[in-house]
Scaffold this motif. Structure first.
Motif, PDB file in Angstrom:
ATOM      1  N   GLY A 350       0.837  -1.194   0.000  1.00 41.35           N
ATOM      2  CA  GLY A 350       0.000   0.000   0.000  1.00 41.35           C
ATOM      3  C   GLY A 350       0.870   1.242   0.000  1.00 41.35           C
ATOM      4  O   GLY A 350       1.994   1.227   0.534  1.00 41.35           O
ATOM      5  N   SER A 351       0.393   2.319  -0.614  1.00 44.45           N
ATOM      6  CA  SER A 351       1.193   3.544  -0.644  1.00 44.45           C
ATOM      7  C   SER A 351       0.295   4.765  -0.775  1.00 44.45           C
ATOM      8  O   SER A 351      -0.860   4.672  -1.193  1.00 44.45           O
ATOM      9  CB  SER A 351       2.174   3.511  -1.828  1.00 44.45           C
ATOM     10  N   ILE A 352       0.859   5.894  -0.409  1.00 48.16           N
ATOM     11  CA  ILE A 352       0.233   7.183  -0.657  1.00 48.16           C
ATOM     12  C   ILE A 352       1.314   8.090  -1.251  1.00 48.16           C
ATOM     13  O   ILE A 352       2.469   8.070  -0.801  1.00 48.16           O
ATOM     14  CB  ILE A 352      -0.381   7.796   0.617  1.00 48.16           C
ATOM     15  N   LYS A 353       0.948   8.852  -2.288  1.00 47.65           N
ATOM     16  CA  LYS A 353       1.936   9.628  -3.037  1.00 47.65           C
ATOM     17  C   LYS A 353       1.402  11.026  -3.321  1.00 47.65           C
ATOM     18  O   LYS A 353       0.223  11.193  -3.646  1.00 47.65           O
ATOM     19  CB  LYS A 353       2.246   8.908  -4.355  1.00 47.65           C
ATOM     20  N   TYR A 354       2.284  12.018  -3.201  1.00 48.36           N
ATOM     21  CA  TYR A 354       1.966  13.398  -3.559  1.00 48.36           C
ATOM     22  C   TYR A 354       2.855  13.805  -4.729  1.00 48.36           C
ATOM     23  O   TYR A 354       4.087  13.773  -4.640  1.00 48.36           O
ATOM     24  CB  TYR A 354       2.200  14.340  -2.379  1.00 48.36           C
ATOM     25  N   SER A 355       2.255  14.188  -5.851  1.00 50.47           N
ATOM     26  CA  SER A 355       2.988  14.599  -7.047  1.00 50.47           C
ATOM     27  C   SER A 355       2.995  16.124  -7.149  1.00 50.47           C
ATOM     28  O   SER A 355       1.998  16.777  -6.825  1.00 50.47           O
ATOM     29  CB  SER A 355       2.346  13.997  -8.293  1.00 50.47           C
ATOM     30  N   PHE A 356       4.096  16.679  -7.650  1.00 48.38           N
ATOM     31  CA  PHE A 356       4.188  18.140  -7.752  1.00 48.38           C
ATOM     32  C   PHE A 356       5.165  18.499  -8.869  1.00 48.38           C
ATOM     33  O   PHE A 356       5.770  17.622  -9.501  1.00 48.38           O
ATOM     34  CB  PHE A 356       4.633  18.755  -6.417  1.00 48.38           C
ATOM     35  N   ASN A 357       5.313  19.806  -9.098  1.00 44.77           N
ATOM     36  CA  ASN A 357       6.212  20.335 -10.123  1.00 44.77           C
ATOM     37  C   ASN A 357       5.723  19.923 -11.515  1.00 44.77           C
ATOM     38  O   ASN A 357       6.379  19.167 -12.229  1.00 44.77           O
ATOM     39  CB  ASN A 357       7.648  19.863  -9.890  1.00 44.77           C
ATOM     40  N   ARG A 358       4.577  20.476 -11.890  1.00 41.23           N
ATOM     41  CA  ARG A 358       4.001  20.162 -13.191  1.00 41.23           C
ATOM     42  C   ARG A 358       4.914  20.648 -14.315  1.00 41.23           C
ATOM     43  O   ARG A 358       5.459  21.738 -14.271  1.00 41.23           O
ATOM     44  CB  ARG A 358       2.622  20.811 -13.331  1.00 41.23           C
ATOM     45  N   TYR A 359       5.052  19.799 -15.355  1.00 42.42           N
ATOM     46  CA  TYR A 359       5.892  20.145 -16.498  1.00 42.42           C
ATOM     47  C   TYR A 359       5.109  21.083 -17.416  1.00 42.42           C
ATOM     48  O   TYR A 359       3.988  20.776 -17.820  1.00 42.42           O
ATOM     49  CB  TYR A 359       6.299  18.876 -17.245  1.00 42.42           C
ATOM     50  N   VAL A 360       5.677  22.216 -17.756  1.00 47.73           N
ATOM     51  CA  VAL A 360       4.961  23.198 -18.574  1.00 47.73           C
ATOM     52  C   VAL A 360       5.664  23.476 -19.897  1.00 47.73           C
ATOM     53  O   VAL A 360       5.168  24.228 -20.720  1.00 47.73           O
ATOM     54  CB  VAL A 360       4.781  24.531 -17.813  1.00 47.73           C
ATOM     55  N   GLY A 361       6.835  22.857 -20.137  1.00 51.46           N
ATOM     56  CA  GLY A 361       7.573  23.100 -21.377  1.00 51.46           C
ATOM     57  C   GLY A 361       7.116  22.193 -22.500  1.00 51.46           C
ATOM     58  O   GLY A 361       6.121  21.471 -22.403  1.00 51.46           O
TER      59      GLY A 361
END
Length: 462
Positions: A350-361
């Motif tokens: 089991g895991s929980i994940k936070y994603s960030f730093n959206r790619y905009v290029g």
């Protein structure tokens, strides 16, 4: 017996440990993540592993001590170090050997329903766990002189081993924008199995000041067994002493590997759920199944009680054979051909994940996520004969470039509190190569390491 104990302790230092693959779990850039969670949120069009090279997985380590504890060049007597190691180890310490080799692995996205992804393949697995027989290691190495009235328990003896191939087929479905669910059916073909668990009884030496001798040695309510499947026919080949014995053994192994062995069934299930755009939770249950051992089965079982009198050691040069004959008569070893069923070692993730730093290029190869970074927490459990094994990991995922991605983990488990792991995955055109290693801090002195792990593979991914 002391030589056997030294060999056992040496094996502890070079054994392979549990099937936790914390660097690979939920690394959705790789199709192998589907083997840990069939509900992983993947976005491939198709994949094909390079046969025999798509996943080579080996873990090395053990719980309780290390090779360095016994064989370090520190000026101490090796017998003292062996005795100290035996005293340090407990009956719940163990070594395990788990190894996997993917033979074929493939998958494709459905043309009729692009939310469906199918995958399948064949892999070979070796899984072994042996608990340290604390009481009888002490008895064999130190004798019973200092352990009068102390029971030595047969329950300390516990071990299982399995060599098998697994045929599997699964599906992965994006139910909606938030939920992805998956399941995998498995067909097990066992090549070789042994197990000795749930043994009971005691051996105790007691003082008998009113008796004819000083001590009385008591085996009480002994019930010990060793179940085997695939061993009897191999023993018969060995006893024939023919020139092509090795070829016959290889042919038997190949026949059992290709559905000619004892068969079993199992299932994996898993999911990924986006709580919101940047938060994701996952869970999986793998190897929920069993194998039915009906072919080439032999069980060796000894049951009974026995009392004999003597001095400090139960058997001497003068009475040894007589005592052994009496023991065999009181507690005979029966050979049975009874079928048995064994559960596979169930694993939970089991895991929980936070994603960030959206790619905009421009030029982002965002197959699985538009974010370049993620961190999170993972839990792992594997069920074993005496008790479950646990591990907890913190991880950080980084998209280093369009063709290079990585993951760093810090894991606390039965083996170490300083397990640092690293996975790197390259994706150039359709070709993927990945490599992962654990316990990086201990590589400087592998003899003193409680664990080391490496896995790697090649895939074609679109």
């Amino acid at each position: 017996m002391r030589i056997l104990l030294c060999l056992y302790i040496g094996l502890l230092g070079c054994s392979l440990y549990s099937q936790n693959k914390e660097t690979l779990y939920d690394f959705t850039d790789l199709p192998q993540s589907l083997m840990l969670n069939p509900g992983a949120d993947i976005n491939f069009k198709y994949h094909a592993g390079v046969p025999f090279l798509s996943q080579i997985h080996v873990n090395v380590g053990f719980k309780g001590a290390s090779i360095y504890d016994v064989f370090a060049d520190d000026g101490r007597d090796i017998n003292d170090k062996i005795e100290n190691t035996i005293n340090t180890l407990g009956s719940n310490d163990f070594f395990t050997l788990t190894q996997q080799l993917e033979i074929i692995n493939f998958g494709w996205r459905s043309k009729k329903d692009t939310n469906l992804y199918y995958s399948g393949g064949i892999y070979q697995e070796l899984d072994l766990i042996v608990y340290f027989p604390k009481d009888f290691a002490v008895l064999a190495y130190q004798g019973n002189q200092d352990f009068i009235n102390v029971p030595f328990r047969f329950s300390n003896i516990s071990a299982t081993g399995e060599f098998l191939t697994v045929y599997h087929f699964g599906y992965n479905k994006k139910v909606n924008k938030k939920l992805t669910f998956g399941a995998r059916a498995k067909l097990y073909s066992s090549i070789f199995n042994f197990r000795s668990t749930k043994n009971r009884g005691t051996f105790t030496t007691i003082e008998t000041p009113q008796g004819n001798n000083i001590y009385q040695h008591i085996i009480s309510n002994a019930d010990a067994s060793l179940q085997t499947a695939g061993y009897a026919s191999l023993r018969d080949i060995e006893s024939e002493d023919n020139a092509d014995g090795a070829k016959q053994v290889l042919n038997k192994f190949l026949g059992r590997a290709f559905l000619g062995g004892n068969l079993g069934v199992g299932v994996d299930i898993g999911f990924s759920y986006k709580l919101e755009d940047q938060w994701t939770i996952t869970g999986s249950m793998t190897d929920l199944g069993m194998i039915f051992y009906t072919k080439d089965v032999e069980t060796y079982r000894a049951r009974g009680s026995f009392v004999f009198e003597g001095l400090e050691t139960p058997i001497t040069d003068d009475n040894g054979q007589d005592i052994l004959d009496e023991l065999e008569e009181a507690i005979p070893i029966d050979t049975l051909n009874t079928s048995y069923t064994a559960l596979r070692p169930l694993k939970l993730n089991g895991s929980i994940k936070y994603s960030f730093n959206r790619y905009v290029g421009d030029g982002c190869d965002c197959q699985d996520s538009p974010y370049q970074d993620a961190f999170g927490f993972q839990l792992f459990t594997q069920f074993r004969p005496k008790r479950p094994q646990y591990a907890a990991s913190l991880f950080y995922y980084k998209r280093l470039s369009n063709f290079l991605k990585g993951k760093v983990t810090y894991t606390v488990d039965d083996y170490s509190y300083k397990n640092i792991g690293l996975l790197l995955s390259t994706h150039i055109n359709k070709i993927n190569f990945y490599i992962s290693a654990n316990n990086l801090l201990e590589y400087s002195n592998l003899a003193d390491a409680r664990g080391a792990s490496v896995q790697l593979g090649f895939n074609v991914i679109m």
